[in-house]
Design an enzyme around this catalytic site. Structure first.
Site, PDB file in Angstrom:
ATOM      1  N   GLY A 185     110.325 -26.196 101.967  1.00  0.00           N
ATOM      2  CA  GLY A 185     108.995 -26.085 101.653  1.00  0.00           C
ATOM      3  C   GLY A 185     108.687 -25.215 100.560  1.00  0.00           C
ATOM      4  N   GLY A 186     108.054 -24.346 100.898  1.00  0.00           N
ATOM      5  CA  GLY A 186     107.478 -23.311  99.757  1.00  0.00           C
ATOM      6  C   GLY A 186     108.469 -23.061  98.567  1.00  0.00           C
TER       7      GLY A 186
ATOM      8  CD  GLU B 149     103.298 -28.753 107.260  1.00  0.00           C
ATOM      9  OE1 GLU B 149     103.296 -29.374 106.382  1.00  0.00           O
ATOM     10  OE2 GLU B 149     103.721 -27.520 107.330  1.00  0.00           O
TER      11      GLU B 149
ATOM     12  CB  SER C  49     110.319 -19.089 106.109  1.00  0.00           C
ATOM     13  OG  SER C  49     108.938 -19.335 106.624  1.00  0.00           O
TER      14      SER C  49
ATOM     15  CG  HIS D 127     106.957 -31.840 108.459  1.00  0.00           C
ATOM     16  ND1 HIS D 127     105.891 -30.855 108.819  1.00  0.00           N
ATOM     17  CD2 HIS D 127     107.927 -31.110 107.815  1.00  0.00           C
ATOM     18  CE1 HIS D 127     106.160 -29.831 108.159  1.00  0.00           C
ATOM     19  NE2 HIS D 127     107.161 -29.766 107.528  1.00  0.00           N
TER      20      HIS D 127
ATOM     21  CG  ASN E  12     108.050 -31.213 102.923  1.00  0.00           C
ATOM     22  OD1 ASN E  12     107.432 -32.002 102.229  1.00  0.00           O
ATOM     23  ND2 ASN E  12     107.679 -30.959 104.159  1.00  0.00           N
ATOM     24  CD1 TRP E  13     108.674 -30.615  96.284  1.00  0.00           C
ATOM     25  CD2 TRP E  13     107.542 -32.078  94.848  1.00  0.00           C
ATOM     26  NE1 TRP E  13     109.423 -30.815  95.121  1.00  0.00           N
ATOM     27  CE2 TRP E  13     108.847 -31.720  94.230  1.00  0.00           C
ATOM     28  CE3 TRP E  13     106.832 -33.026  94.092  1.00  0.00           C
ATOM     29  CZ2 TRP E  13     109.330 -32.131  93.183  1.00  0.00           C
ATOM     30  CZ3 TRP E  13     107.286 -33.361  93.163  1.00  0.00           C
ATOM     31  CH2 TRP E  13     108.606 -33.000  92.359  1.00  0.00           C
ATOM     32  CE  LYS E  14     105.666 -27.433 103.915  1.00  0.00           C
ATOM     33  NZ  LYS E  14     105.281 -26.843 104.980  1.00  0.00           N
TER      34      LYS E  14
HETATM   35  C1  PEP Z   1     108.831 -27.510 105.612  1.00  0.00           C
HETATM   36  O1  PEP Z   1     107.707 -27.783 105.292  1.00  0.00           O
HETATM   37  O2  PEP Z   1     109.586 -28.725 106.137  1.00  0.00           O
HETATM   38  C2  PEP Z   1     109.329 -26.368 105.786  1.00  0.00           C
HETATM   39  C3  PEP Z   1     110.458 -25.896 106.026  1.00  0.00           C
HETATM   40  O3  PEP Z   1     108.433 -25.385 105.184  1.00  0.00           O
HETATM   41  P1  PEP Z   1     108.812 -23.988 104.443  1.00  0.00           P
HETATM   42  O4  PEP Z   1     110.159 -23.771 104.010  1.00  0.00           O
HETATM   43  O5  PEP Z   1     107.772 -23.501 103.616  1.00  0.00           O
HETATM   44  O6  PEP Z   1     108.883 -22.903 106.018  1.00  0.00           O
END
Ligand code: PEP
Length: 250
Positions: free
Chosen positions: A233-234, A97, A212, A95, A9-11
């Site tokens: 994500g990250g 967010e 994470s 999501h 998920n590049w956001k």
């Molecule tokens: C996400 O955005 O779905 C996510 C899990 O982010 P991260 O891995 O950065 O916690």
């Protein structure tokens, strides 16, 4: 046997040139991923580039959101049919967010899931509790509410044609990963909820963990019985980290 799905998920990150470098890196290492399915969910405006760069590779792509509506006077919105125009396979719905920053409630998330599914996309339905809800001991209530909102509307069979992502809100982007056992407990609970309506669907539906997950902790999370991949994500923004997670999934 459920095929794990690792989805990035590049956001709201990237640029045309950095995306190309990232995808070149992922493509170069994808041959070492044996059995997991791999996908990236990019910002809308980059989907044409992503389609061009990933067509003919084993890597799927998708979007991070879609409209509840099919077409018409909805300025700034993107319809499911438009995502299909770029051969998206997946779309993330619900999501945290979107739920917290853009007011998407269970009703909106359910409509998005239904619209995506009827158009032929595979929705990735995100559910998860906040830290406050976990500390209050109501994690299962929250997850059950979010799951049933969708399942009781679209039915267990349709739900099972998508993917579930358990994403504890307190673990997203914070570096605070759920322990493998904490995640496994919620994944088993989600599977049980689905089994109450349809045991066969519960057995086959993929439930990803998100929050994470990174190159260092992926293997122990992915080793848990009910964890069928990750929504990343990250760590999906660095090709080598993302590939390490993909390899850990099999
Ligand atoms: C996400 O955005 O779905 C996510 C899990 O982010 P991260 O891995 O950065 O916690």
């Amino acid at each position: 046997m459920r095929q794990p799905l690792i989805a990035g998920n590049w956001k709201m990150n990237g640029s045309r040139s950095s995306n190309k470098a990232l995808l070149d890196g992922i493509k170069a290492g994808i041959g070492e991923v044996k059995s997991a399915e791999v996908a990236v969910c990019a910002p809308y405006v980059y989907l044409a580039d992503v389609e061009q760069q990933l067509s003919g590779t084993p890597i799927a792509w998708g979007a991070q959101n879609l409209s509840t509506e099919e077409k018409g006077a909805f300025t700034g919105e993107i319809a499911a049919s438009m995502l299909l125009d770029f051969n998206c396979k997946y779309v993330i719905v619900g999501h945290s967010e979107r739920r917290t920053l853009y007011g998407e409630n269970d009703d909106i998330v359910t409509r998005k899931f239904a619209v995506a599914h009827s158009a032929g996309l595979k929705p990735i339905l995100c559910v998860g509790e906040t830290l406050e809800e976990r500390e209050q001991g109501i994690t299962q209530d929250v997850i059950a509410r979010q799951m049933k909102a969708v399942m009781n509307t679209v039915g267990a069979k349709v739900l099972g044609e998508g993917v579930i992502a358990y994403e504890p809100v307190w673990a997203i982007g914070t570096g605070m990963t759920a322990t493998p056992q904490q995640a496994q407990d919620v994944h088993a609970f989600i599977r049980q909820l689905i089994a109450e309506q349809d045991a066969a669907v519960a057995e086959q539906v993929r439930i990803q963990y998100g929050g994470s997950m990174n190159a260092g902790n992926a293997a122990e999370l992915l080793a848990m019985e009910d964890i069928d991949g990750g929504l990343i994500g990250g760590a999906s923004l660095k090709a080598e980290d993302f590939l390490t997670i993909c390899r850990a999934a099999g």
